[in-house]
Structures are given as structure tokens and as C-alpha cells.
Motif scaffolding. Structure first.
Motif, PDB file in Angstrom:
ATOM      1  N   ARG A 161      68.769 -11.197  49.530  1.00  0.00           N
ATOM      2  CA  ARG A 161      69.790 -10.161  49.719  1.00  0.00           C
ATOM      3  C   ARG A 161      70.141  -9.437  48.420  1.00  0.00           C
ATOM      4  N   HIS A 197      65.783  -2.293  58.971  1.00  0.00           N
ATOM      5  CA  HIS A 197      67.020  -2.865  59.505  1.00  0.00           C
ATOM      6  C   HIS A 197      67.559  -3.976  58.598  1.00  0.00           C
ATOM      7  N   GLN A 198      66.658  -4.728  57.948  1.00  0.00           N
ATOM      8  CA  GLN A 198      67.111  -5.754  57.019  1.00  0.00           C
ATOM      9  C   GLN A 198      67.937  -5.129  55.892  1.00  0.00           C
ATOM     10  N   ILE A 200      69.466  -2.125  55.990  1.00  0.00           N
ATOM     11  CA  ILE A 200      70.671  -1.515  56.558  1.00  0.00           C
ATOM     12  C   ILE A 200      71.747  -2.562  56.814  1.00  0.00           C
ATOM     13  N   GLU A 201      71.361  -3.688  57.402  1.00  0.00           N
ATOM     14  CA  GLU A 201      72.333  -4.724  57.728  1.00  0.00           C
ATOM     15  C   GLU A 201      72.880  -5.413  56.477  1.00  0.00           C
ATOM     16  N   ALA A 204      75.351  -2.828  54.719  1.00  0.00           N
ATOM     17  CA  ALA A 204      76.402  -2.193  55.527  1.00  0.00           C
ATOM     18  C   ALA A 204      77.784  -2.585  55.021  1.00  0.00           C
ATOM     19  N   HIS A 215      71.352   1.831  51.429  1.00  0.00           N
ATOM     20  CA  HIS A 215      71.711   1.972  52.841  1.00  0.00           C
ATOM     21  C   HIS A 215      71.328   3.365  53.350  1.00  0.00           C
ATOM     22  N   ARG A 238      65.046  -7.912  64.957  1.00  0.00           N
ATOM     23  CA  ARG A 238      66.128  -8.400  64.111  1.00  0.00           C
ATOM     24  C   ARG A 238      65.890  -9.848  63.686  1.00  0.00           C
ATOM     25  N   SER A 239      66.743 -10.298  62.754  1.00  0.00           N
ATOM     26  CA  SER A 239      66.761 -11.691  62.302  1.00  0.00           C
ATOM     27  C   SER A 239      65.421 -12.153  61.759  1.00  0.00           C
TER      28      SER A 239
END
Length: 261
Positions: A161, A197-198, A200-201, A204, A215, A238-239
Motif C-alpha cells: 500500500r 481498482h487496487q 483507487i481503493e 480513496a 487516485h 476485487r480483493s
């Protein structure tokens, strides 16, 4: 699709070495100012239209260095600064020369620092970005390997992250979604969307300037995927904590270690 999701992303990627090194408790040696200072004389020659003289001057400078790491730094700095000096695809020969020096620098860092050092990751990203600038529709497969190796290193050393780690996912996604890579396969487009998406999430709601830029770039890249999929919304999976194939060890990425400096 555009080569990158914005000039801010390219600048972020090209200057990420200092952040990566600092996060790994290493002194940041090759920030933008240091790279410019290292090869200032050679870039003056380039801007005067004397590329051959600049290359000879660089060779002499490299030969004077006492350590392999100093020589690797010069290769990296010259490749990056040469692109900045001649940042136009009209100067294709010059840009190809810049790519060659960045590739040699990445090999040199691998030999000197090992297979899992953040500075190697940054050198690989620079090399991949240059490859995409030269051949935007069909980059060499070395770009795929470079991004994936850089991501594995950064995810391991800096955390999945980390903003530096996340920044690697956007160009990886764009590369996966190229027609020359995806070949119309919706699963491959969805894989690319998953990477976006990784980002973006993970970014966020953050107030950090770098996170907000990432982002926005990821959202823009996702919109480009949607518009290029014939109006079909690309949801992504996702995930997914690592891109497909990212569990491989970094050692296998570059099987032929050649002394180039």
C-alpha cells in the motif's frame, strides 16, 4: 490509450527513487537534483548537438569512478537526463540511446545492489517508461518484465500500500490493456482494471497530495479502459493483493546477468 495517465505520473515515477530509498532506510542518492548535477557537463554537450562528444566524456567520467555503484549512478543519471534534454520522439536516435543507458544502469544496479533493492525497482520503471515512449503501441516484452519485477520488489520492501508501490500498478495496467497485449480478450482487460481498482481503493479519501494524484491518474486510466472496451463497463476483479504472476521471485526476472559497466 495514452502512454501514461498524465505527466504528473511520469514525473512521480522518474523521481520515485528518493522516496523508495528513504523508505528502505537508504540515503537517497539519485533525486532529480543529483542526477542533473552528475552529468551536467555531458548534457550541455548534448544540447549543443554534440552527442558523440557527450558519450566520450561520459565514458571518461565512468572510468574515473572508484566504485561500481558510482558508475551505475552515472549510467542512470545520463539516461534520465538525456531524455529530459531531448524529450521529443523526433529525436528517436537520442531517445534510443537514453533507453540503452537506462537498461545498462538497471543491470548494473542488479549486479551491485542485488535482486531486491528499491533502487533497482526505480531503475527498471524508468527503463520501462522509456520503452513505452519509444514504442507506445507495442513495447518490447522487457517492459512487462521490468514493471512486474519493480512491483514485486516494492511490495516486498515498501509494502503493497506504499504510494511508490501503488504507482507501479497504473503503467502495468495500461501495458496489459494495449491491443498488442490484450488482443481483444476481455479477461485481460479485466485484469488491467483490477490493478487500477487496487490503486483507487488504496488512495480513496486520502488527503496526501501524492495519493490524490495517484487516485486521479488511476481513475483516468480506468475511464480510458471503459472507453476502449466498446462501451462495456470494466469492473475488474476485487480483493487481489498481487498482480498475476507477482509471487515469482525477483531472481528469475533477468536470467542473464552481464557485466555492462
Amino acid at each position: 490509450m495514452r502512454i501514461a495517465a498524465g505527466s504528473a505520473l511520469i514525473l512521480f515515477l522518474l523521481s520515485a527513487g528518493a522516496a523508495a530509498a528513504a523508505s528502505a532506510d537508504q540515503a537517497p542518492r539519485l533525486d532529480a537534483a543529483r542526477m542533473e548535477a552528475l552529468v551536467k557537463e555531458q548534457i550541455v554537450l548534448v544540447r549543443a548537438g554534440r552527442l558523440k562528444d557527450a558519450l566520450r566524456s561520459l565514458d571518461r567520467r565512468i572510468a574515473m569512478q572508484k566504485t561500481p555503484l558510482e558508475r551505475a549512478d552515472l549510467l542512470e543519471a545520463f539516461g534520465a537526463e538525456l531524455y529530459r534534454a531531448e524529450a521529443s520522439l523526433d529525436q528517436r536516435a537520442t531517445i534510443e540511446t537514453a533507453l540503452d543507458y537506462l537498461a545498462r544502469a538497471a543491470m548494473a544496479y542488479r549486479l551491485v545492489l542485488g535482486n531486491d533493492h528499491p533502487e533497482l525497482a526505480t531503475a527498471l520503471v524508468r527503463q520501462a517508461e522509456m520503452e513505452r515512449l519509444l514504442r507506445p503501441q507495442e513495447p518490447g516484452l522487457s517492459a512487462d518484465v521490468a514493471y512486474e519485477t519493480a512491483y514485486r520488489i516494492r511490495a516486498t520492501k515498501l509494502g503493497p500500500r506504499s504510494f511508490v508501490t501503488l504507482s507501479t500498478l497504473i503503467p502495468m495496467a495500461q501495458l496489459k490493456a494495449l491491443p498488442s497485449r490484450a488482443k481483444g480478450n476481455p479477461d485481460k482487460i479485466e485484469d488491467a482494471a483490477t490493478l487500477l481498482h487496487q490503486v483507487i481503493e488504496a488512495t480513496a479519501g486520502s488527503s496526501d497530495v501524492g495519493a490524490r494524484a495517484l487516485h486521479a491518474d488511476a481513475l483516468e486510466a480506468l475511464q480510458a479502459l471503459d472507453s476502449g472496451s466498446g462501451g462495456r463497463s470494466v469492473a475488474g476483479r476485487r480483493s487481489q493483493s498481487l498482480p498475476r504472476g507477482a509471487a515469482k521471485t525477483c531472481d528469475a526476472a533477468w536470467p542473464d546477468d552481464v557485466m555492462l559497466f
